[in-house]
Design an enzyme around this catalytic site. Structure first.
Site, PDB file in Angstrom:
ATOM      1  N   GLU A  46      -6.398  13.082 -12.655  1.00 20.77           N
ATOM      2  CA  GLU A  46      -6.396  11.653 -12.436  1.00 20.77           C
ATOM      3  C   GLU A  46      -5.833  11.289 -10.942  1.00 20.77           C
ATOM      4  O   GLU A  46      -4.714  10.786 -10.712  1.00 20.77           O
ATOM      5  CB  GLU A  46      -4.918  11.315 -13.296  1.00 20.77           C
ATOM      6  CG  GLU A  46      -3.898  11.912 -13.358  1.00 20.77           C
ATOM      7  CD  GLU A  46      -2.786  11.647 -14.300  1.00 20.77           C
ATOM      8  OE1 GLU A  46      -1.775  11.595 -13.906  1.00 20.77           O
ATOM      9  OE2 GLU A  46      -3.394  11.149 -15.212  1.00 20.77           O
ATOM     10  N   PRO A  47      -6.599  11.514  -9.796  1.00 26.20           N
ATOM     11  CA  PRO A  47      -6.379  11.029  -8.548  1.00 26.20           C
ATOM     12  C   PRO A  47      -6.234   9.620  -8.060  1.00 26.20           C
ATOM     13  O   PRO A  47      -6.947   8.669  -8.945  1.00 26.20           O
ATOM     14  CB  PRO A  47      -7.533  11.534  -7.792  1.00 26.20           C
ATOM     15  CG  PRO A  47      -8.684  11.436  -8.582  1.00 26.20           C
ATOM     16  CD  PRO A  47      -7.975  11.896 -10.125  1.00 26.20           C
ATOM     17  N   GLY A  48      -5.165   9.149  -7.463  1.00 26.93           N
ATOM     18  CA  GLY A  48      -5.130   8.071  -6.964  1.00 26.93           C
ATOM     19  C   GLY A  48      -5.240   7.492  -5.549  1.00 26.93           C
ATOM     20  O   GLY A  48      -6.119   6.954  -5.189  1.00 26.93           O
ATOM     21  N   ARG A  49      -4.579   8.438  -4.735  1.00 25.09           N
ATOM     22  CA  ARG A  49      -4.826   8.213  -3.299  1.00 25.09           C
ATOM     23  C   ARG A  49      -6.154   8.498  -2.715  1.00 25.09           C
ATOM     24  O   ARG A  49      -6.696   8.057  -1.811  1.00 25.09           O
ATOM     25  CB  ARG A  49      -3.435   8.997  -2.486  1.00 25.09           C
ATOM     26  CG  ARG A  49      -3.358   8.500  -1.041  1.00 25.09           C
ATOM     27  CD  ARG A  49      -2.085   8.953  -0.459  1.00 25.09           C
ATOM     28  NE  ARG A  49      -2.071   8.321   0.842  1.00 25.09           N
ATOM     29  CZ  ARG A  49      -1.988   9.232   1.937  1.00 25.09           C
ATOM     30  NH1 ARG A  49      -2.102  10.584   1.853  1.00 25.09           N
ATOM     31  NH2 ARG A  49      -2.164   8.719   3.171  1.00 25.09           N
TER      32      ARG A  49
ATOM     33  N   ARG B  78       5.244   2.642   3.166  1.00 23.83           N
ATOM     34  CA  ARG B  78       5.158   4.050   3.405  1.00 23.83           C
ATOM     35  C   ARG B  78       5.910   4.794   4.542  1.00 23.83           C
ATOM     36  O   ARG B  78       6.659   5.703   4.220  1.00 23.83           O
ATOM     37  CB  ARG B  78       3.859   4.521   3.215  1.00 23.83           C
ATOM     38  CG  ARG B  78       3.021   4.295   1.870  1.00 23.83           C
ATOM     39  CD  ARG B  78       1.767   4.690   1.764  1.00 23.83           C
ATOM     40  NE  ARG B  78       1.803   6.203   1.354  1.00 23.83           N
ATOM     41  CZ  ARG B  78       1.503   7.134   1.964  1.00 23.83           C
ATOM     42  NH1 ARG B  78       1.018   6.785   3.475  1.00 23.83           N
ATOM     43  NH2 ARG B  78       1.515   8.276   1.620  1.00 23.83           N
TER      44      ARG B  78
ATOM     45  N   TYR C  59       8.678   6.932   2.610  1.00 25.75           N
ATOM     46  CA  TYR C  59       8.110   8.350   2.435  1.00 25.75           C
ATOM     47  C   TYR C  59       8.307   8.819   3.749  1.00 25.75           C
ATOM     48  O   TYR C  59       8.145  10.217   3.791  1.00 25.75           O
ATOM     49  CB  TYR C  59       6.987   8.330   1.861  1.00 25.75           C
ATOM     50  CG  TYR C  59       6.763   7.601   0.369  1.00 25.75           C
ATOM     51  CD1 TYR C  59       7.827   7.927  -0.435  1.00 25.75           C
ATOM     52  CD2 TYR C  59       5.489   7.206   0.228  1.00 25.75           C
ATOM     53  CE1 TYR C  59       7.502   7.187  -1.611  1.00 25.75           C
ATOM     54  CE2 TYR C  59       5.269   6.612  -1.081  1.00 25.75           C
ATOM     55  CZ  TYR C  59       6.243   6.653  -1.900  1.00 25.75           C
ATOM     56  OH  TYR C  59       5.860   6.122  -3.189  1.00 25.75           O
TER      57      TYR C  59
ATOM     58  N   CYS D 282      13.662  -7.520   9.944  1.00 27.79           N
ATOM     59  CA  CYS D 282      14.807  -7.445  10.770  1.00 27.79           C
ATOM     60  C   CYS D 282      15.327  -6.252  10.022  1.00 27.79           C
ATOM     61  O   CYS D 282      16.544  -6.179   9.168  1.00 27.79           O
ATOM     62  CB  CYS D 282      15.782  -8.675  10.360  1.00 27.79           C
ATOM     63  SG  CYS D 282      17.306  -8.498  11.111  1.00 27.79           S
ATOM     64  N   GLU D 283      14.905  -4.847  10.242  1.00 27.07           N
ATOM     65  CA  GLU D 283      15.357  -3.522   9.627  1.00 27.07           C
ATOM     66  C   GLU D 283      15.223  -2.506  10.855  1.00 27.07           C
ATOM     67  O   GLU D 283      14.093  -2.687  11.380  1.00 27.07           O
ATOM     68  CB  GLU D 283      14.823  -3.237   8.226  1.00 27.07           C
ATOM     69  CG  GLU D 283      15.418  -4.140   7.206  1.00 27.07           C
ATOM     70  CD  GLU D 283      16.650  -3.832   6.688  1.00 27.07           C
ATOM     71  OE1 GLU D 283      17.234  -2.797   6.872  1.00 27.07           O
ATOM     72  OE2 GLU D 283      17.333  -4.863   6.053  1.00 27.07           O
TER      73      GLU D 283
END
Length: 858
Positions: free
Chosen positions: A740-743, A779, A783, A810-811
């Site tokens: 079940e690949p996603g990326r 991401r 991550y 603003c981070e």
């Protein structure tokens, strides 16, 4: 050189990737020929072909599981493939070794055991097979090598009959006149790393990474003029280039500095190889077979300069801490002696130490043999002395260089970033070469990257620091060939689509179709389902289905999106895998008829009526966490997903009581995996678990197919994945294999476009601001993910220096990419962030009330 002067020996070590193909041996031949033409004698020490040691290491377990024949064939197939490319007959050249592997494998299967001595003998065959093929390759290149069996020159120091003596031994490093005399008539010698001879005549190993150490032993015994370590990177760097492209090439180091870098997490040199060279006073060079024209890193008794300065930041993950506390240790003479006597009695080696009046905390040296039984014994041994707590999954972040104590004041601004991190241990080395902080593993990589940016990345070039990794790897530099990304050919269309403000995701449907077809083309798979949480755009879903993939959904909303997009969708095309979901979601999935995965015991034990008469799949936690960041690891004791293996009997009982039939087992360990054997390993775990489930016919090996984050990052070979799954299928033919690949199908198909809003220079850093940021692409902040970033307007123009690419949020975490080599950039230029087709738009937000990037397809 005077006629009477003896020609010096040069020892050159080549690793597994450097000997993995015949064309690599032609590079080795060219390097050796240059040394011979310079009047030097050459000894080549090499590893097994890349991947072969792993195959041989796994062979005994496969034999014990009844799959030994297939595992042995995989080893032989790798060498037949090499030989065919070289125009050689592997079965003729390697007949004796192939026969030995077959006999030993059959013997393990018959006896049901594999001793350490037998495992050592099997693993040694990798180097011996590579030598046999390598000799022929060198001869074909016009050289005349002399073959030397390393076991005839290196004798083990530990001749006990214990596992460590067979699998992780050492050898003598004193000058060896007998060996020098034996090779006196040779100009070119080929021998193996990793192996030596036990007093009984049997084979021992020098530990993983032992080829580096073998080369150092040979250099010392031959009193060589130089030891060259050839690998796939051009020397040592100030950080792991996978951590930051701003990692600086280190031109010169002392033995002690190189030792610290290798010990504290560097992957280029094995720490044990430096000692023999240092004690013999032999200069070392670390160089790249992919870029042999570069000078590499030179390691000698003197540093590149003697100024106190930081030279590297490293991070070592998987660190285990032992925390010992108690008031009884205060002013207790001999307490530490008693504690460390306990460590010695349990055979546990200590790395870092931190002490206070009521606390002693140590980190443990990496030891593959340190199992739970030894840890339990250690805990019991120390219990009478103090309270003992063992902390797993920590990371050691080290600042390395000469004179750390004299530059602590320079570290003060950088150390502010530790203020919100739980610090487990602090250690300042007695040799004044490193300052180490141990933090949680999830924080390690990001912390090391920030420290490098703050303290090293902008250091001027000189005797110590060379170019950055990005500058060395810029276009035009030699690198493994890889097709140009689709966005270079469609640059014009992308520039036309680029918005004036904000951002825009653009998906290339040709790439989506090609990647999805590649997954569908894995012959061993019975079914593949696209994990649509990665990208739910309707046009993307249409391309995915047209390629032959089904859909893996994790919410009712995703199921609704599929059903709205495809009026003719069959329930069989949908796999529903919820996690901690409401009862109603399971009821809806059962009513629809989708394949249903159950993630825990609660649904079966609390809502048994929902599953009466239903076929279900159980998600298993295989305790094999994988992935590039803690947040994408979906297995192991800290993961919220799946049923632990030791709870599967309870799950079966609950399913039986509910009247459900368990027809499949599923596991997903994490994302970003590039090791082709990973899914075979997961499938084998599921196959063993399926012995207690008579109705199981499906093994879902999960997803996580890795996508390279940069042009130089390793790419996953789906053909190898298919070969590995074929071994699993051969061992367990009754099961359907699912994935079940996603990326993988969508990541490379997507790019994020945004225009430059401002360029700012501050404190030696160039900041390039974009019209969108972490509100569109979270991401990197979430991550620590890396995405390639280019100035599409000025594509192909030379780099003008490093830059940090930021957004308008603003981070402080709104950093899309740090230390990127980019050309002169101006307001209005179109920037492209690549590999954003997965987990980009679907994770976007309206933080700061800024609209996230839109979506388009081409």
């Amino acid at each position: 050189m005077p006629a009477s002067a003896p020609r010096p020996w040069i020892v050159m070590k080549f690793g597994g990737t450097s000997v993995a193909a015949p064309d690599r041996w032609r590079v080795i031949a060219d390097i050796a020929r240059a040394r011979l033409d310079a009047g030097e004698r050459v000894m080549i020490v090499h590893s097994a072909i890349a991947g072969v040691s792993n195959l041989l290491e796994a062979l005994p377990a496969a034999a014990l599981a009844g799959a030994g024949e297939a595992a042995a064939e995989a080893v032989k197939a790798r060498h037949r493939e090499f030989a065919a490319a070289a125009g050689l007959d592997a079965d003729a050249l390697l007949a004796g070794i192939f026969d030995l592997i077959d006999r030993r494998t059959a013997g393990i299967g018959y006896s049901g055991e594999a001793s350490a001595r037998l495992r050592a003998e099997l693993m040694a065959q990798g180097e011996l097979m590579a030598s046999t093929l390598g000799v022929e390759c060198l001869k074909a290149a016009g050289l005349d090598p002399v073959f030397l069996d390393a076991r005839d020159a290196l004798t083990a120091l530990n001749n006990a009959d214990e596992a460590r003596a067979w699998l992780d031994n050492g050898a003598g490093e004193d000058a060896d006149p007998a060996l020098q005399k034996r090779l006196s008539g040779a100009d070119l010698v080929l021998t193996q790393g990793f192996i030596a001879r036990h007093a009984t005549g049997a084979t021992v190993l020098l530990g993983r990474g032992g080829s580096d150490t073998s080369a150092a032993y040979f250099a010392a015994r031959l009193q060589a003029a130089r030891l060259e370590i050839w690998t796939d990177v051009p020397g040592l760097f100030s950080a792991d280039p996978r951590l930051t492209e701003g990692a600086r090439h280190l031109r010169a180091l002392s033995y002690e500095e190189a030792q610290e870098i290798a010990t504290m997490g560097g992957k280029v040199l094995h720490p044990r190889c430096i000692g023999p060279a240092r004690r013999a006073g032999i200069p070392m060079e670390v160089r790249s077979t992919l870029r042999p024209e570069l000078a590499g890193t030179r390691i000698t008794g003197a540093p590149g300069d003697d100024a106190p300065r930081l030279k590297a930041v490293s991070v070592k993950t998987g660190v285990r801490l032992v925390v010992m506390e108690g008031a009884g240790m205060w002013r207790q003479a001999g307490f530490l002696a008693d504690v460390f006597a306990g460590f010695k009695a349990c055979g546990v080696s200590v790395d870092l130490v931190s002490t206070s009046e009521t606390n002693v905390t140590v980190s443990l040296d990496p030891d593959p043999g340190l199992d739970q039984a030894r840890l339990d014994r250690l805990r019991e041994t120390l219990a009478p002395l103090c309270r003992v707590k063992i902390i797993e999954d920590a990371a050691a972040v080290s600042l390395l260089g000469y004179g750390i104590r004299r530059i602590l004041h320079q570290l003060a601004p950088a150390l502010e970033m530790f203020q919100d991190k739980p610090i487990r241990l602090v250690s300042q080395a007695a040799n004044d070469l490193n300052f180490t902080v141990v933090v949680d593993e999830s924080e390690g990589a990001a912390l090391a990257k920030r420290l490098h940016e703050e303290l090293i990345s902008t250091a001027p070039e000189g005797a110590v620091f060379g170019q950055s990794w990005a500058e060395l790897a810029r276009p035009g530099a030699a690198r493994p060939a890889r097709a140009a990304p689709w966005w270079t050919d469609k640059r014009g269309a992308l520039l036309d689509l680029a918005p004036q403000t904000g951002g825009l995701y653009v998906y290339d449907l040709e790439t989506v179709s090609a990647r999805a077809r590649a997954v569908a083309g894995i012959k061993t798979l019975s079914r593949a389902f696209y994990a649509m949480k990665a990208n739910a755009h309707r046009d993307v879903l249409r391309a995915i289905r047209a390629a032959g993939l089904g859909f893996e959904c994790v919410s009712p909303g995703e199921i609704a999106r599929v059903r709205e997009t495809f009026a003719d969708i069959r329930p069989d095309e949908v796999l529903f895998t919820p996690n901690f979901a409401h009862r109603s979601e399971y009821e809806a999935a059962v009513a629809f008829g989708a394949h249903l995965t159950i993630d825990g015991l609660h649904p079966l034990t609390h809502w048994p009526d929902v599953f009466q008469g239903a076929d279900v799949i159980l998600r298993v936690n295989p305790d094999r966490p994988r992935g590039h960041h803690q947040h994408v690891k979906t297995a192991g004791p800290k993961a919220k997903f799946g049923i632990p293996l030791d709870a599967l009997n309870d799950a079966r009982a609950a399913a039986d009581a509910a009247g459900a039939r368990v027809i499949g087992l599923h596991a997903h360990a994490g994302s970003g995996v590039t090791d082709a054997d990973h899914w075979r390993e997961i499938g084998a775990i599921l196959a063993r678990a399926a012995r207690n489930f008579p109705d199981v016919r499906i093994l879902n090996c999960g997803g996580g197919l890795g996508v390279p984050e940069s042009p130089d990052a390793p790419a996953l070979d789906l053909l190898r994945v298919d070969e590995e799954l074929a071994l699993l299928k051969k061992a367990h033919p009754r099961f359907e294999l699912w994935m079940e690949p996603g990326r993988y199908p969508v990541a490379e198909a997507g790019v994020l476009l945004a225009r430059v809003t401002q360029v700012k220079h501050a404190f030696g850093t160039r900041f390039i601001g974009l019209g969108t940021g972490m509100n569109s692409l979270i991401r990197p902040a979430l991550y620590g993910a890396r995405h390639e970033i280019v100035n599409l307007t000025r594509l192909g123009e030379p780099g003008a220096g490093m830059a940090s690419v930021v957004g308008p949020i603003c981070e402080s975490a709104d950093l899309l990419g740090a230390d990127r080599l980019l050309p002169e950039t101006h307001e209005g230029d179109v920037m492209l962030i690549a590999e954003t087709g997965a987990y980009g738009a679907v994770m976007a937000s309206r933080y700061n009330l800024r609209e996230p990037a839109g979506e388009a397809v081409i």
